[in-house]
Design a protein around this motif. Structure first.
Motif, short mmCIF file in Angstrom:
data_model
loop_
_atom_site.label_atom_id
_atom_site.label_comp_id
_atom_site.label_asym_id
_atom_site.label_seq_id
_atom_site.Cartn_x
_atom_site.Cartn_y
_atom_site.Cartn_z
N LYS A 1 37.46 -61.43 -4.40
CA LYS A 1 36.78 -61.44 -5.57
C LYS A 1 35.40 -61.06 -5.25
CE LYS A 1 36.01 -64.59 -8.88
NZ LYS A 1 36.28 -65.43 -9.88
N ASN A 2 34.83 -60.07 -6.01
CA ASN A 2 33.48 -59.79 -5.95
C ASN A 2 32.80 -59.76 -7.23
OD1 ASN A 2 33.16 -58.40 -3.19
ND2 ASN A 2 34.54 -57.23 -4.12
N ALA A 3 31.67 -60.54 -7.32
CA ALA A 3 30.85 -60.64 -8.52
C ALA A 3 29.76 -59.71 -8.38
CB ALA A 3 30.11 -61.95 -8.71
N ILE A 4 29.92 -58.57 -9.31
CA ILE A 4 29.05 -57.40 -8.95
C ILE A 4 27.66 -57.32 -9.99
CG2 ILE A 4 29.16 -54.69 -9.54
CD1 ILE A 4 30.93 -55.65 -7.22
N GLU A 5 26.65 -56.94 -9.61
CA GLU A 5 25.36 -57.09 -10.24
C GLU A 5 25.08 -55.80 -10.74
OE1 GLU A 5 22.27 -59.54 -8.88
OE2 GLU A 5 20.78 -58.56 -10.08
N ARG B 1 50.49 -52.08 0.20
CA ARG B 1 49.55 -51.53 -0.71
C ARG B 1 48.42 -52.41 -0.59
NH1 ARG B 1 51.69 -51.10 -6.71
NH2 ARG B 1 53.53 -49.65 -5.78
N ILE B 2 47.06 -51.75 -0.89
CA ILE B 2 45.95 -52.57 -1.30
C ILE B 2 45.40 -52.02 -2.70
CG2 ILE B 2 43.40 -52.67 -0.68
CD1 ILE B 2 44.36 -53.49 1.79
N THR B 3 45.21 -52.89 -3.66
CA THR B 3 45.11 -52.45 -4.90
C THR B 3 43.70 -52.95 -5.45
OG1 THR B 3 47.43 -52.74 -5.58
CG2 THR B 3 45.87 -52.83 -7.35
N ALA B 4 42.89 -52.05 -6.04
CA ALA B 4 41.67 -52.64 -6.62
C ALA B 4 41.86 -52.79 -8.03
CB ALA B 4 40.57 -51.38 -6.56
N CYS B 5 41.53 -53.89 -8.49
CA CYS B 5 41.36 -54.21 -9.92
C CYS B 5 39.82 -54.36 -10.27
CB CYS B 5 41.96 -55.70 -10.14
SG CYS B 5 41.88 -56.36 -11.83
N VAL B 6 39.66 -53.27 -11.43
CA VAL B 6 38.30 -52.99 -11.63
C VAL B 6 38.08 -53.41 -13.23
CG1 VAL B 6 37.93 -51.33 -10.00
CG2 VAL B 6 38.96 -50.53 -12.45
N SER B 7 36.78 -53.75 -13.56
CA SER B 7 36.57 -53.94 -14.86
C SER B 7 35.83 -52.69 -15.66
CB SER B 7 35.18 -54.93 -14.71
OG SER B 7 35.61 -56.07 -14.22
N SER B 8 35.98 -52.60 -16.83
CA SER B 8 35.48 -51.53 -17.64
C SER B 8 34.45 -51.97 -18.68
CB SER B 8 36.70 -50.83 -18.38
OG SER B 8 37.30 -51.91 -19.32
N GLN B 9 34.31 -53.30 -18.87
CA GLN B 9 33.33 -53.49 -19.82
C GLN B 9 32.43 -54.99 -19.32
OE1 GLN B 9 35.42 -54.01 -23.51
NE2 GLN B 9 34.62 -52.13 -24.36
N VAL B 10 31.45 -55.28 -19.84
CA VAL B 10 30.60 -56.49 -19.60
C VAL B 10 31.27 -57.14 -20.77
CG1 VAL B 10 28.70 -57.79 -19.36
CG2 VAL B 10 28.44 -55.44 -18.56
N GLY B 11 32.19 -58.39 -20.27
CA GLY B 11 32.74 -59.09 -21.47
C GLY B 11 33.99 -58.50 -21.89
N CYS B 12 34.25 -58.82 -23.11
CA CYS B 12 35.32 -58.34 -23.91
C CYS B 12 35.18 -58.47 -25.46
CB CYS B 12 36.64 -58.31 -23.37
SG CYS B 12 38.06 -57.68 -24.09
N SER B 13 35.42 -57.46 -26.21
CA SER B 13 35.41 -57.63 -27.81
C SER B 13 36.65 -58.34 -28.39
CB SER B 13 34.70 -56.59 -28.51
OG SER B 13 35.81 -55.56 -28.19
N PHE C 1 23.30 -57.51 -15.74
CA PHE C 1 24.62 -58.34 -15.89
C PHE C 1 25.51 -58.21 -14.69
CE2 PHE C 1 23.81 -56.69 -20.52
CZ PHE C 1 23.66 -57.75 -21.01
N ILE C 2 26.62 -59.02 -14.86
CA ILE C 2 27.58 -59.50 -13.72
C ILE C 2 28.83 -59.10 -14.31
CG2 ILE C 2 28.70 -61.19 -12.13
CD1 ILE C 2 25.65 -61.34 -11.43
N VAL C 3 29.71 -58.39 -13.64
CA VAL C 3 31.33 -57.95 -13.61
C VAL C 3 31.73 -58.52 -12.42
CG1 VAL C 3 30.89 -56.34 -15.52
CG2 VAL C 3 31.01 -55.68 -13.38
N GLU C 4 33.35 -58.45 -12.36
CA GLU C 4 33.82 -58.84 -11.23
C GLU C 4 34.86 -57.70 -10.88
OE1 GLU C 4 33.59 -63.71 -11.34
OE2 GLU C 4 35.25 -62.73 -12.88
N CYS C 5 35.41 -57.59 -9.71
CA CYS C 5 36.26 -56.72 -9.33
C CYS C 5 36.82 -57.13 -8.03
CB CYS C 5 35.51 -55.20 -9.12
SG CYS C 5 34.69 -55.19 -7.90
N VAL C 6 38.39 -56.96 -7.92
CA VAL C 6 39.30 -57.66 -7.05
C VAL C 6 39.86 -56.83 -6.08
CG1 VAL C 6 40.98 -59.63 -7.00
CG2 VAL C 6 39.40 -59.66 -8.79
N LEU C 7 40.02 -57.31 -4.77
CA LEU C 7 40.80 -56.37 -3.85
C LEU C 7 42.13 -57.23 -3.73
CD1 LEU C 7 39.78 -54.96 -0.35
CD2 LEU C 7 41.75 -56.64 -0.73
#
Ligand code: SAH
Length: 345
Positions: free
Chosen positions: A81-85, A102-114, A90-96
């Motif tokens: 898990k990466n905390a991305i600056e 397989r190797i899957t990337a789980c990526v963020s699309s927003q800072v937070g969520c509404s 702002f910080i978001v997270e993405c995960v390998l």
């Protein structure tokens, strides 16, 4: 002084115009494009085939805001898990997520969520802003690099299941996927990309009209309207009827089946009525069900239903010829599993 604009916000033609109007040769645009997208250059000095005068011009006028890894955590199951600056702090997270094949990337699309899904850790963070296309793309580049470094093989799959609601940042998500799949980017197949949505009917129809090639997953969690509203409050406005309507449209246009993501909680959606409602709903649009394990966010109202109930769901779905799988959690020990991304660091 205004912050410098990211060079990656321009397309190749726009870059050409900038170069020509500053008396540089237009073919340099193609070289710069290659550096920023194919080679993911982090700074202009890496662009060794450009003349010094052009590098100086680029440095003076533009930035490359490549994401920074603020913190990296490795789970005992190999998940990273990466905390991305981001450039504005702002910080978001993405995960390998590594598995055997397989190797899957789980990526963020927003800072937070509404959206305010009661069981999701990200919902506790206010939505601050949308991610730019390059900030989404960079997460994929980063995970691909980590994949080669730690697992000696490239990334194979991408899921938009990190922080945020991808369909509420539609344009930027689409632009990032164009880069990910383009030959001048990572050249990955769109068949290996899944966009997961809580269910925004208007945007599901738009995706169908746009003839997108990636796969669609919908976080369903209940096929009973009032119940769904109680755990996913936005369902009051974007209700199940509208959702089904949009998914019918999606299937008619794209011929792609929908995957429903579904967590089973004790006392919430664990009885026969819930199972029957899910079966009825699945019969409306060609689909399959992914029963996902609940990852605790320390809320006593949400407790994973026992194995017995999961098996009952599986059996009932399968005997109605509905495909169903069970997805076990990954990276739970570092809060990297679905719904646990909340910047604890
Ligand atoms: N907003 C999008 C993408 C992010 S969530 C969406 O809702 O689909 C990715 C998946 O994790 C969704 O299916 C979501 O419902 C699920 N999820 C959220 N919190 C969870 C939790 N605590 N445990 C397990 N899954 C969770």
């Amino acid at each position: 002084m205004f912050p410098k604009k990211d060079i990656r916000s321009f397309n190749e033609n726009e870059l050409k115009e900038i170069l020509i109007s500053n008396s540089f040769k237009s073919f340099r645009a193609n070289q710069i494009y290659h550096w920023i997208w194919n080679k993911s250059a982090h700074n202009f000095d890496e662009m060794t085939n450009l003349p010094e005068r052009l590098i100086a011009f680029l440095k003076e006028n533009f930035a490359i805001n490549f994401i920074k890894v603020n913190r990296m955590q490795k789970s005992s199951d190999g998940t990273i898990k990466n905390a991305i600056e981001l450039f504005d702090g702002f910080i978001v997270e993405c995960v390998l997520i590594p598995t055997k094949d397989r190797i899957t990337a789980c990526v963020s699309s927003q800072v937070g969520c509404s959206l305010n899904c009661k069981f999701c850790a990200t919902s506790k963070l206010k939505r601050m802003r949308n991610l730019n296309p390059d900030e989404i793309y960079d997460q994929v580049v980063l995970i691909n690099k980590q994949s080669k470094e730690y697992y000696n093989r490239p990334l194979t799959n991408i899921v938009f299941m990190g922080m945020g609601e991808p369909l509420m940042n539609y344009n930027n998500v689409i632009k990032s996927i164009e880069r990910i799949t383009s030959k001048s980017g990572l050249g990955m197949s769109s068949k290996r990309i899944v966009v997961s949505t809580s269910g925004v009917p208007k945007m599901i129809k738009k995706m169908a009209d746009d003839n997108v090639r990636f796969k669609l997953a919908v976080s369903l969690h209940s096929a009973i309207n009032e119940k769904r509203t109680s755990i996913m409050p936005f369902n009051e406005k974007m209700n199940l009827n509208d959702l089904i309507d949009s998914l019918t449209y999606w299937y008619t246009k794209t011929k792609k089946i929908v995957t429903y993501e579904y967590v089973i909680w004790k006392g919430i959606n664990d009885n026969d009525e819930d199972i029957q409602a899910l079966i009825d709903l699945c019969k409306k649009v060609p689909s399959k069900v992914n029963l996902i394990q609940y990852n605790s966010i320390d809320d006593p109202n949400f407790v994973q239903a026992p194995e017995l109930i999961i098996n009952k769901y599986l059996y009932s779905l399968e005997s109605n010829k509905i495909k169903a799988t069970v997805r076990r959690s990954r990276g739970e020990d570092i809060d990297a599993a679905c719904g646990q991304l909340a910047n604890k660091s």
